[in-house]
Design a protein around this motif. Structure first.
Motif, mmCIF file in Angstrom:
data_model
loop_
_atom_site.group_PDB
_atom_site.id
_atom_site.type_symbol
_atom_site.label_atom_id
_atom_site.label_comp_id
_atom_site.label_asym_id
_atom_site.label_seq_id
_atom_site.Cartn_x
_atom_site.Cartn_y
_atom_site.Cartn_z
ATOM 1 N N HIS A 1 -58.248 -14.072 -33.064
ATOM 2 C CA HIS A 1 -57.783 -14.962 -32.254
ATOM 3 C C HIS A 1 -56.358 -14.353 -32.039
ATOM 4 O O HIS A 1 -55.994 -14.541 -30.731
ATOM 5 C CB HIS A 1 -57.439 -16.500 -32.843
ATOM 6 C CG HIS A 1 -56.627 -17.346 -32.118
ATOM 7 N ND1 HIS A 1 -57.215 -18.200 -30.922
ATOM 8 C CD2 HIS A 1 -55.322 -17.411 -32.094
ATOM 9 C CE1 HIS A 1 -56.417 -18.906 -30.507
ATOM 10 N NE2 HIS A 1 -55.338 -18.619 -30.901
ATOM 11 N N GLU B 1 -52.651 -10.475 -26.134
ATOM 12 C CA GLU B 1 -53.318 -9.693 -25.066
ATOM 13 C C GLU B 1 -52.994 -10.664 -23.670
ATOM 14 O O GLU B 1 -53.165 -10.139 -22.661
ATOM 15 C CB GLU B 1 -54.613 -9.060 -25.110
ATOM 16 C CG GLU B 1 -54.554 -8.148 -26.427
ATOM 17 C CD GLU B 1 -56.080 -7.596 -26.441
ATOM 18 O OE1 GLU B 1 -56.828 -8.150 -26.001
ATOM 19 O OE2 GLU B 1 -56.100 -6.253 -27.162
ATOM 20 N N SER B 2 -53.253 -12.180 -24.003
ATOM 21 C CA SER B 2 -53.410 -12.996 -22.743
ATOM 22 C C SER B 2 -51.924 -13.183 -22.278
ATOM 23 O O SER B 2 -51.830 -14.037 -21.397
ATOM 24 C CB SER B 2 -54.156 -14.257 -23.110
ATOM 25 O OG SER B 2 -53.283 -14.960 -24.084
ATOM 26 N N GLY B 3 -50.842 -12.855 -23.127
ATOM 27 C CA GLY B 3 -49.501 -13.205 -22.873
ATOM 28 C C GLY B 3 -49.335 -14.778 -22.914
ATOM 29 O O GLY B 3 -48.251 -15.319 -22.623
ATOM 30 N N THR B 4 -50.224 -15.480 -24.113
ATOM 31 C CA THR B 4 -49.919 -16.827 -24.349
ATOM 32 C C THR B 4 -48.420 -17.118 -24.831
ATOM 33 O O THR B 4 -48.037 -18.312 -24.986
ATOM 34 C CB THR B 4 -51.151 -17.484 -25.160
ATOM 35 O OG1 THR B 4 -52.180 -17.039 -24.511
ATOM 36 C CG2 THR B 4 -51.070 -18.906 -25.293
ATOM 37 N N TYR B 5 -48.146 -16.201 -25.788
ATOM 38 C CA TYR B 5 -46.937 -16.494 -26.216
ATOM 39 C C TYR B 5 -45.743 -16.510 -25.634
ATOM 40 O O TYR B 5 -44.642 -17.089 -26.123
ATOM 41 C CB TYR B 5 -46.563 -15.064 -27.305
ATOM 42 C CG TYR B 5 -46.519 -13.808 -26.233
ATOM 43 C CD1 TYR B 5 -45.239 -13.444 -25.924
ATOM 44 C CD2 TYR B 5 -47.571 -13.187 -25.880
ATOM 45 C CE1 TYR B 5 -45.071 -12.369 -25.077
ATOM 46 C CE2 TYR B 5 -47.458 -12.032 -25.203
ATOM 47 C CZ TYR B 5 -46.193 -11.630 -24.877
ATOM 48 O OH TYR B 5 -45.914 -10.525 -23.925
ATOM 49 N N GLU B 6 -45.631 -16.256 -24.187
ATOM 50 C CA GLU B 6 -44.603 -16.439 -23.399
ATOM 51 C C GLU B 6 -44.265 -17.994 -23.420
ATOM 52 O O GLU B 6 -42.880 -18.266 -23.322
ATOM 53 C CB GLU B 6 -44.979 -15.937 -21.961
ATOM 54 C CG GLU B 6 -45.110 -14.573 -21.573
ATOM 55 C CD GLU B 6 -43.973 -13.696 -21.886
ATOM 56 O OE1 GLU B 6 -42.679 -14.537 -21.914
ATOM 57 O OE2 GLU B 6 -43.757 -12.493 -21.934
ATOM 58 N N LYS C 1 -55.425 -11.556 -31.688
ATOM 59 C CA LYS C 1 -55.338 -10.311 -30.583
ATOM 60 C C LYS C 1 -55.600 -10.783 -29.278
ATOM 61 O O LYS C 1 -54.735 -10.469 -28.283
ATOM 62 C CB LYS C 1 -56.599 -9.434 -31.026
ATOM 63 C CG LYS C 1 -56.818 -8.343 -30.033
ATOM 64 C CD LYS C 1 -58.230 -7.316 -30.393
ATOM 65 C CE LYS C 1 -58.157 -6.141 -29.667
ATOM 66 N NZ LYS C 1 -59.536 -5.590 -29.828
ATOM 67 N N GLY C 2 -56.204 -11.881 -29.147
ATOM 68 C CA GLY C 2 -56.356 -12.406 -27.905
ATOM 69 C C GLY C 2 -55.148 -13.171 -27.322
ATOM 70 O O GLY C 2 -54.945 -13.237 -26.160
ATOM 71 N N PHE C 3 -54.559 -13.771 -28.410
ATOM 72 C CA PHE C 3 -53.305 -14.663 -27.938
ATOM 73 C C PHE C 3 -52.239 -13.571 -27.402
ATOM 74 O O PHE C 3 -51.601 -14.032 -26.257
ATOM 75 C CB PHE C 3 -52.726 -15.253 -29.238
ATOM 76 C CG PHE C 3 -51.531 -16.073 -29.163
ATOM 77 C CD1 PHE C 3 -51.336 -17.337 -28.895
ATOM 78 C CD2 PHE C 3 -50.259 -15.299 -29.467
ATOM 79 C CE1 PHE C 3 -50.183 -18.263 -28.759
ATOM 80 C CE2 PHE C 3 -49.177 -16.122 -29.333
ATOM 81 C CZ PHE C 3 -49.119 -17.464 -29.126
#
Length: 212
Positions: free
Chosen positions: A10, A16-21, A12-14
């Motif tokens: 999870h 790579e998708s830039g959700t952390y922004e 890795k996808g978090f």
């Protein structure tokens, strides 16, 4: 797939998708507030949502029962550092009803430890070294009394400045409603109480506030 592998997948996808922004912030809490709360899993999302808190708003410290066991332990150290280094100007102790620490039996815990391989010899050695295992593991009988005691612990700590209000609240782990037990503003020196603006007064009140 193990739990660890699931979390890493999870993550890795978090990333790579830039959700952390949407969680980006700095190390200083926007509300200048530190919260000592119980680690109960029911409060993980309930507590911040019930109090209108978002990522970056507060410094959050969690342990079993929202307790401080020692004046020079890690919890008190974290609060002192938060005040002097991280711009925290208020502290909230938030425990909750139906807390597991109100029913914990130290003897049962130690018996379980023995079943998991901790020897009687090890426990006796710890006791001989002056470690009171029973009191170390014991929780509390009354959550209200526990919160008041913890708030007083913070307020009277020799390294805690007198102009930092320490509040005490108890949360309902189902509804998220809170009761105020200690209003830290009332314990401030008079000059400080007038000069210090209250941070988010609504934060210290909920639908159940009048019950306390």
């Amino acid at each position: 797939m193990s739990l660890l592998e699931q979390m890493l997948e999870h993550n890795k996808g978090f990333v790579e998708s830039g959700t952390y922004e949407r969680f980006r912030t700095d190390r200083f809490p926007d509300k200048k507030l530190a919260i000592l709360a119980c680690m109960d899993a029911r409060l993980l999302e309930l507590l911040p949502n019930a109090l209108g808190l978002k990522n970056g708003d507060v410094k959050m410290i969690k342990n079993a029962g929202a307790l401080i066991l020692h004046p020079w332990g890690s919890v008190m150290r974290s609060l002192v550092v938060a005040v002097y280094e991280l711009r925290v100007s208020e502290i909230c102790v938030i425990a909750h009803s139906d807390c597991g620490m109100s029913a914990i039996d130290p003897m049962r815990v130690l018996q379980e430890a023995q079943k998991r391989g901790v020897s009687t010899r090890t426990m006796n050695t710890l006791r001989m070294a002056g470690i009171e295992l029973d009191s170390w593991l014991r929780g509390f009988d009354n959550v209200d009394d526990s919160v008041r005691k913890t708030v007083e612990f913070i307020r009277t700590h020799p390294l805690m400045p007198k102009d930092v209000p320490a509040h005490g609240l108890v949360m309902d782990p189902v509804t998220g409603g809170v009761r105020i037990l200690v209003d830290g503003y009332k314990a401030l020196p008079k000059k400080t109480a007038k000069a210090l603006p209250k941070i988010e007064p609504a934060l210290l009140a909920g639908d159940n506030a009048k019950e306390g």
